[in-house]
Motif scaffolding. Structure first.
Motif, short mmCIF file in Angstrom:
data_model
loop_
_atom_site.label_atom_id
_atom_site.label_comp_id
_atom_site.label_asym_id
_atom_site.label_seq_id
_atom_site.Cartn_x
_atom_site.Cartn_y
_atom_site.Cartn_z
N PHE A 187 0.71 -1.35 0.01
CA PHE A 187 -0.10 -0.12 0.17
C PHE A 187 0.94 0.97 -0.05
O PHE A 187 0.58 2.28 -0.76
CB PHE A 187 -1.01 -0.05 1.22
N HIS A 188 1.86 1.23 0.89
CA HIS A 188 2.76 2.55 0.79
C HIS A 188 3.59 2.62 -0.22
O HIS A 188 3.69 3.51 -0.68
CB HIS A 188 3.53 2.51 2.50
N ILE A 189 4.15 1.62 -0.69
CA ILE A 189 4.88 1.50 -1.89
C ILE A 189 4.05 2.20 -3.29
O ILE A 189 4.31 2.93 -4.10
CB ILE A 189 5.68 0.28 -2.53
N ALA A 190 2.76 1.72 -3.01
CA ALA A 190 1.81 2.20 -4.29
C ALA A 190 1.58 3.74 -4.27
O ALA A 190 1.18 4.30 -5.03
CB ALA A 190 0.36 1.19 -4.27
N LEU A 191 1.37 4.01 -3.01
CA LEU A 191 1.31 5.27 -2.65
C LEU A 191 2.35 6.38 -3.20
O LEU A 191 2.08 7.49 -3.85
CB LEU A 191 1.04 5.61 -1.27
N VAL A 192 3.50 5.95 -3.02
CA VAL A 192 4.71 6.61 -3.57
C VAL A 192 4.45 6.44 -5.13
O VAL A 192 4.85 7.34 -5.94
CB VAL A 192 5.90 5.92 -3.11
N GLY A 193 4.27 5.30 -5.67
CA GLY A 193 4.06 5.00 -7.08
C GLY A 193 3.06 6.07 -7.59
O GLY A 193 3.20 6.57 -8.87
N LEU A 194 2.14 6.18 -6.85
CA LEU A 194 1.06 7.04 -7.37
C LEU A 194 1.49 8.67 -7.47
O LEU A 194 1.10 9.36 -8.20
CB LEU A 194 -0.31 7.04 -6.34
N LEU A 195 2.05 8.94 -6.45
CA LEU A 195 2.84 10.38 -6.34
C LEU A 195 3.61 10.64 -7.72
O LEU A 195 3.58 11.60 -8.33
CB LEU A 195 3.40 10.62 -4.98
N VAL A 196 4.71 9.62 -7.87
CA VAL A 196 5.48 9.53 -8.97
C VAL A 196 4.77 9.65 -10.23
O VAL A 196 5.19 10.32 -11.28
CB VAL A 196 6.26 8.42 -9.09
N SER A 197 3.60 9.01 -10.46
CA SER A 197 2.87 9.06 -11.63
C SER A 197 2.27 10.33 -11.70
O SER A 197 2.40 10.69 -13.03
CB SER A 197 1.87 7.64 -11.47
N VAL A 198 1.51 10.87 -10.82
CA VAL A 198 1.05 11.91 -10.81
C VAL A 198 2.04 13.15 -11.41
O VAL A 198 1.78 14.02 -12.35
CB VAL A 198 0.03 12.38 -9.71
N ALA A 199 3.11 13.16 -10.62
CA ALA A 199 4.21 13.98 -11.00
C ALA A 199 4.59 13.96 -12.53
O ALA A 199 4.88 15.06 -13.37
CB ALA A 199 5.44 13.86 -10.27
#
Length: 529
Positions: A187-199
């Protein structure tokens, strides 16, 4: 005299390194990560309230014109470029660093937990929160242990270790639920991935809107869009080269109440020397080169011709009018700046697809289809304000330097049907209504991060479900003298733990072909308060 001799306590400073370690620990704590996530949501609010330069240049121009006294300090605070501002980027980066700082130590701890065997059994299993005891069992201790191992390993997927204690007791220790922490990390790694993707999406995305009149086309180039926005790292050369032409637009309306039933845009796509016929429907976009083209709206574009007082054609073409209601009463503006002599001309009014005039003389539309189209326009003369350098809305007329044409104190209104030509008042020229075409409003969006956002979102949901619904349990079995003691411990509150402990005790004690509890057997269970 030394500090020791003076009897005073001396507290050594933690130094720069200590302060850095303290700041890092605070930054990588989960409470700070949650606070930064909330702060990021709050920081995004000005970007949705204040018009942004990149995404809404016309709104930005209107805002600074209406609020000139606020512009200076708002520019300093970067409120017109919120998502690329220093303060928003700082919060975003801090959240990113905080999450990574939370995740890496937890991955290391979890990796060690996966490699370590289940912990040794407590001395008294009956003091654990969930426990049970089976006594008077007729089978030998080794057989009881084999049954316990089989139940834990094959039926419940526990990781099992067997021990022999010095006193002769046989011990089974087992643990399961490692996937709970794995899900938490996912979950936390996916949240980081989500932030990177949005950026990445904010850097490389682009979006364009265009109004396409039937029979006309446009190329997928930045200059061909009516409005266009893109990320700071966008490269115009990355746009997929194609050309689209609107061949036909079909609209179906219900006769009883004029409600729309279906909209279909038939287009021709010319892509790399190949041509294809495609359709675009509402909620069914056309995908070309990774970009999605949505059908956002539609309407009517009357074809008109305006001649000035010298008889020269000052304007000719189809002008999109914007529908105002479900019967497509459409409001529009026709601007005629290229007048050879005299004032510039502006015409404002309505296109009525199925016109009907009331007894009082008022005009209205009664149906959205083109049954009896009529243009009802008023005439303005003066300066359209197109040369002052301020962007204008093409659907609005700036009347600050214009005068509405009137005769005998009454506003002059033109009522024109297709094929008719009327003279403009005050000898301004003539106006011809040649016909009506359909138009569509298209919205093209390209975001290279959408797939990554989808994957990260699905992973986050799966990880969250794993962390919420997979129980983390430890079980111990101690067998000595035909007595089997079973104890269980859960990392979090687990209502089913006692039931599982009792089931294991029953399985150990039950004969192969007899009820779980029979004569000479006793199952004692309990749950510590």
């Amino acid at each position: 005299m030394s500090a020791k001799e003076s009897g005073r306590n001396v507290v050594a400073g933690i130094g720069v390194r200590g302060w850095l370690r303290f700041i890092w620990r605070q930054l990588t704590s989960m409470s700070v990560a949650l606070m930064l996530l909330m702060l990021l949501a709050i920081a995004a609010i000005p970007g949705s309230v204040i018009p942004q330069k990149m995404s809404n240049p016309q709104g930005y121009a209107r805002y600074i014109e209406a609020n000139p006294d606020r512009v200076a300090w708002m520019e300093k605070l970067q409120l017109f470029d919120v998502y690329t501002s220093v303060w928003f980027s700082a919060v975003y980066i801090l959240l990113f660093v905080s999450l990574i700082g939370c995740i890496l130590p937890r991955i290391r701890v979890h990796y060690r937990a996966l490699r370590n065997p289940p912990p040794r059994a407590p001395k008294n299993l009956l003091r654990l929160p969930a426990h049970a005891q089976a006594s008077g069992v007729t089978r030998d201790d080794e057989e009881m242990r084999r049954r316990a191992v089989g139940w834990l390993r094959r039926s419940k997927r526990y990781r099992v270790i067997c021990d022999d204690e010095p006193g002769g007791a046989l011990v089974v220790r087992a643990e399961r639920g490692y996937a709970r922490e794995t899900g938490n990390l996912i979950f936390h790694i996916a949240l980081v991935g989500l932030l990177v993707s949005v950026a990445i999406g904010q850097l490389y995305h682009y979006r364009g809107q265009v109004i396409l009149v039937q029979g006309r086309g446009f190329a997928n180039a930045q200059v061909d869009y009516d409005s266009f926005s893109a990320g700071s790292a966008f490269d115009p050369a990355s746009m997929c080269p194609f050309r689209m032409t609107l061949d036909q637009f079909d609209a179906k309306f219900r006769v009883s109440d004029a409600q729309a039933q279906d909209f279909t845009a038939h287009v021709t796509i010319d892509d790399n020397a190949t041509s294809s016929k495609e359709q675009i429907k509402v909620n069914h976009p056309l995908i070309i080169g990774g970009a999605k083209i949505y059908l956002q709206g539609n309407g009517y574009a009357p074809e008109v011709e305006v001649k000035d007082a010298d008889g020269e054609v000052a304007f000719a073409g189809a002008v999109p009018f914007i529908a105002q209601d479900n019967v497509y009463t459409s409001l529009g503006t026709i601007k005629v700046p290229d007048v050879t002599s005299g004032d510039q001309i502006g015409l404002v009014g309505y296109l009525l697809p199925s016109a009907e005039q009331s007894e009082s003389g008022a005009w209205k539309s009664v149906y959205p289809d083109l049954l009896d189209p009529v243009l009802v326009l008023t005439v303005w003369r003066g300066d359209l304000g197109l040369d002052n350098g301020i962007p204008q809305n093409v659907y609005e007329l700036d009347t600050d330097n214009m005068t509405q044409v009137a005769k005998d104190g009454k506003v002059v209104t033109l009522v024109v049907r297709p094929g008719e030509t009327v003279d403009l008042p005050d000898d301004l020229g003539s106006f011809t209504f040649n016909g009506v075409k359909r138009y569509v409003a298209l919205d093209l969006r390209h975001d290279p991060s959408l797939t990554m956002v989808l994957i990260a979102s699905i992973a986050a949901v799966i990880g969250l479900a794993m962390s919420l619904f997979i129980p983390r349990r430890r079980m111990w079995v101690r067998i000595a003298g035909a007595v089997a003691s079973v104890g269980g411990l859960a990392k979090t509150e687990d209502e089913n733990l006692q039931r599982e402990v009792r089931s294991l005790a029953e399985y150990i004690a039950a004969p192969d072909k007899a009820p779980p509890v029979g004569p000479g057997q006793a199952i004692q269970e309990g749950k510590a308060e």
